[in-house]
Design an enzyme around this catalytic site. Structure first.
Site, mmCIF file in Angstrom:
data_model
loop_
_atom_site.group_PDB
_atom_site.id
_atom_site.type_symbol
_atom_site.label_atom_id
_atom_site.label_comp_id
_atom_site.label_asym_id
_atom_site.label_seq_id
_atom_site.Cartn_x
_atom_site.Cartn_y
_atom_site.Cartn_z
ATOM 1 N N LYS A 174 -4.359 -10.093 9.489
ATOM 2 C CA LYS A 174 -5.283 -11.181 9.162
ATOM 3 C C LYS A 174 -4.564 -12.374 8.542
ATOM 4 C CE LYS A 174 -6.926 -9.791 4.522
ATOM 5 N NZ LYS A 174 -6.541 -11.033 3.829
ATOM 6 N N LYS A 186 0.286 3.265 7.832
ATOM 7 C CA LYS A 186 1.582 3.535 7.220
ATOM 8 C C LYS A 186 1.425 4.765 6.335
ATOM 9 C CE LYS A 186 2.938 1.155 3.632
ATOM 10 N NZ LYS A 186 3.341 0.066 2.721
ATOM 11 N N CYS A 231 -3.401 -6.630 5.584
ATOM 12 C CA CYS A 231 -2.760 -7.896 5.214
ATOM 13 C C CYS A 231 -2.101 -8.627 6.376
ATOM 14 C CB CYS A 231 -1.736 -7.645 4.113
ATOM 15 S SG CYS A 231 -2.459 -7.073 2.553
ATOM 16 N N TYR A 273 12.667 -1.913 10.769
ATOM 17 C CA TYR A 273 12.495 -0.692 11.553
ATOM 18 C C TYR A 273 11.610 -0.956 12.768
ATOM 19 C CZ TYR A 273 14.587 1.935 7.724
ATOM 20 O OH TYR A 273 15.462 2.408 6.790
ATOM 21 N N ALA A 274 12.087 -0.551 13.913
ATOM 22 C CA ALA A 274 11.280 -0.665 15.131
ATOM 23 C C ALA A 274 10.219 0.419 15.143
ATOM 24 C CB ALA A 274 12.176 -0.538 16.362
ATOM 25 N N ASN A 299 3.953 -12.770 3.617
ATOM 26 C CA ASN A 299 3.491 -11.791 4.602
ATOM 27 C C ASN A 299 3.880 -12.182 6.021
ATOM 28 O OD1 ASN A 299 2.440 -10.108 2.695
ATOM 29 N ND2 ASN A 299 0.299 -10.550 3.116
ATOM 30 N N LYS A 322 1.856 -16.867 -0.719
ATOM 31 C CA LYS A 322 1.387 -15.533 -0.323
ATOM 32 C C LYS A 322 1.395 -15.379 1.193
ATOM 33 C CE LYS A 322 -0.805 -11.593 -0.064
ATOM 34 N NZ LYS A 322 -0.100 -10.328 -0.301
ATOM 35 N N GLU A 342 0.842 -1.187 0.000
ATOM 36 C CA GLU A 342 0.000 0.000 0.000
ATOM 37 C C GLU A 342 0.880 1.240 0.000
ATOM 38 O OE1 GLU A 342 -3.538 0.338 2.305
ATOM 39 O OE2 GLU A 342 -3.516 -1.794 2.810
#
Length: 453
Positions: free
Chosen positions: A274, A332, A271, A262-263, A219, A215, A159
């Protein structure tokens, strides 16, 4: 090529628009008349860089159509992409009702060979269920001889960069059946994706179940990296280390790399949450535990509260009379997606503790209003403690501290002198580690990051 996209959500809309951009004639179907009206009126129901321009160009060229006509959608496309939502069910499993409804509609109206493509993120074995749904409809019509093949073609779109990811993919995964119909479908899909393989072959062909698992595995791996770094960041806070220096140290190892290290305040979006849950559920259905992913999810759920813990350590459990500015609402940057956004947890906790919150975001304000209204449905009066501001500096006025929840570029180089003047106290809780602690101290700020002790 004539293509039908079933579902005009995030994946379907990007897929349909980009395939039309390549010269295909694309029919986008959705059962939501309101969404179709928006698209036919020149609007776009999601925020994604470059998408509106592509849609407008291809609608004007006659290559992109939006409709609620199911029969027309099935008649149009030799390739039928199923790109509907698969929201989590109560037990964490993927809800396939929309996928199977699309499959039933295809079987109900198809009259010739169709390539049916699962573009939605679906559990292993869904391809079989889609085939069964279509076969059942064909049998009910007395047209069992009508040929089709189900292909798994998972999406790998980020995204905020989805158009670029689609037009310049690092891989195209195709899961196909080994029979003659499957090979026929593979030839069609190779033709469809040929424009992406001119420089080098990007297509990975495998069986349907392996493609479905690929997929989820992708993720799950990315989510694991995020939770691993967040766990390390919390340890870094305890032992006095700097997680940013640790990130650079391990990221320089080519076996590890820098991506997704990255923290912060945890992952969100449509995505990762779920898909991790769905993969854990799939394992449970097959008598296995995904112990690493169970820990990944637990760490992420805890991490969304990490800034609240830091605030409580400074101000105490009750925050009545306090006002906090919050920069960033979307999960984000470069999207308006509020699904599982850490900001929702942070705002909810602040309000429950009696604080007021002044919020801002470059694009997610409208979506945030809807999301927070749902979150606070049992206590709607708390919404009155949120004020909404278009400009970041306006959100700071009179606030006790600034909380940063989303790493928008617009927040990276603010006027720090103006920030100090607007805030009651020069205090920042940075959930995305946008600034250097030493530079902030030199500028007179009391600065708290994630793992940057």
């Amino acid at each position: 090529m004539k293509i039908t996209i079933i579902g005009t959500g995030y994946v379907g809309l990007v897929t349909g628009a980009c395939l039309a951009e390549l010269g295909n004639h694309v029919f986008c179907l959705d059962v939501d008349q309101g969404k179709i009206d928006i698209l036919n009126g020149g609007g776009v129901p999601i925020h994604e860089a470059g998408l509106q321009e592509i849609i407008e160009r291809n609608v004007n060229a006659g290559r992109l159509t939006f409709s609620t006509d199911v029969a027309a959608s099935v008649a149009h496309g030799a390739v039928q992409f199923i790109a509907v939502g698969t929201p989590p069910d109560e037990d964490g499993s993927a809800d396939l009702q929309y996928v199977l409804a699309a499959a039933h509609n295809i079987g109900r109206y198809m009259t010739g060979f169709k390539v049916v493509v699962d573009k939605s993120t679906v559990p292993v074995g869904t391809g079989d269920r889609v085939a069964e749904a279509i076969t059942g409809e064909l049998a009910a019509r007395g047209t069992s001889g009508t040929e089709f093949s189900v292909v798994s073609n998972p999406e790998f779109l980020k995204e905020g960069a989805a158009v670029e990811d689609f037009m310049r993919p690092d891989r195209v995964v195709l899961g196909v059946a080994p029979d003659a119909a499957g090979q026929k479908a593979l030839a069609v899909m190779r033709q469809l994706y040929a424009p992406f393989n001119r420089n080098h072959e990007r297509t990975h062909v495998m069986d349907v179940r392996s493609a479905e698992l690929t997929k989820y595995a992708a993720n799950a791996m990315l989510a694991t990296r995020i939770s691993f770094m967040n766990d390390l960041a919390n340890l870094a806070d305890k032992v006095g280390a700097d997680i940013e220096l640790v990130r650079q140290g391990i990221g320089s190892d080519p076996r590890i790399g820098y991506s997704f290290l990255y923290a912060g305040t945890g992952y969100g979006g449509s995505c990762f949450p779920k898909d991790v849950q769905a993969l854990v559920n799939t394992a449970a259905q097959n008598g296995q535990r995904m112990r690493v992913l169970e820990a990944v999810e637990a760490v992420n759920n805890t991490q969304k509260r990490v800034l609240i813990d830091k605030l409580v350590a400074r101000y105490g459990e009750q925050l009545s009379g306090r006002t906090f500015a919050l920069w960033g609402l979307a999960f984000k940057p470069n999207t308006d997606d509020m699904r599982a956004a850490p900001s929702r947890v942070i705002i909810g906790e602040l309000l429950q503790r009696g604080a007021r919150v002044r919020v801002t975001d470059p694009v997610a304000m409208a979506e945030a209003r809807r999301s927070l209204a749902l979150d606070l449905a049992s206590a709607p009066g708390l919404l009155d403690s949120i004020s909404w501001h278009e400009q970041p500096m306006d959100a700071l006025q009179g606030a006790d501290a600034l909380i940063i929840a989303t790493e928008w570029k617009a927040y990276r180089s603010p006027d720090f002198a103006a920030m100090k003047h607007a805030l009651k106290e020069a205090v920042i809780f940075d959930g995305r580690n946008l600034y250097e602690p030493s530079a902030m101290r030199d500028a007179g700020f009391d600065y708290t990051g994630i793992g940057r002790a």
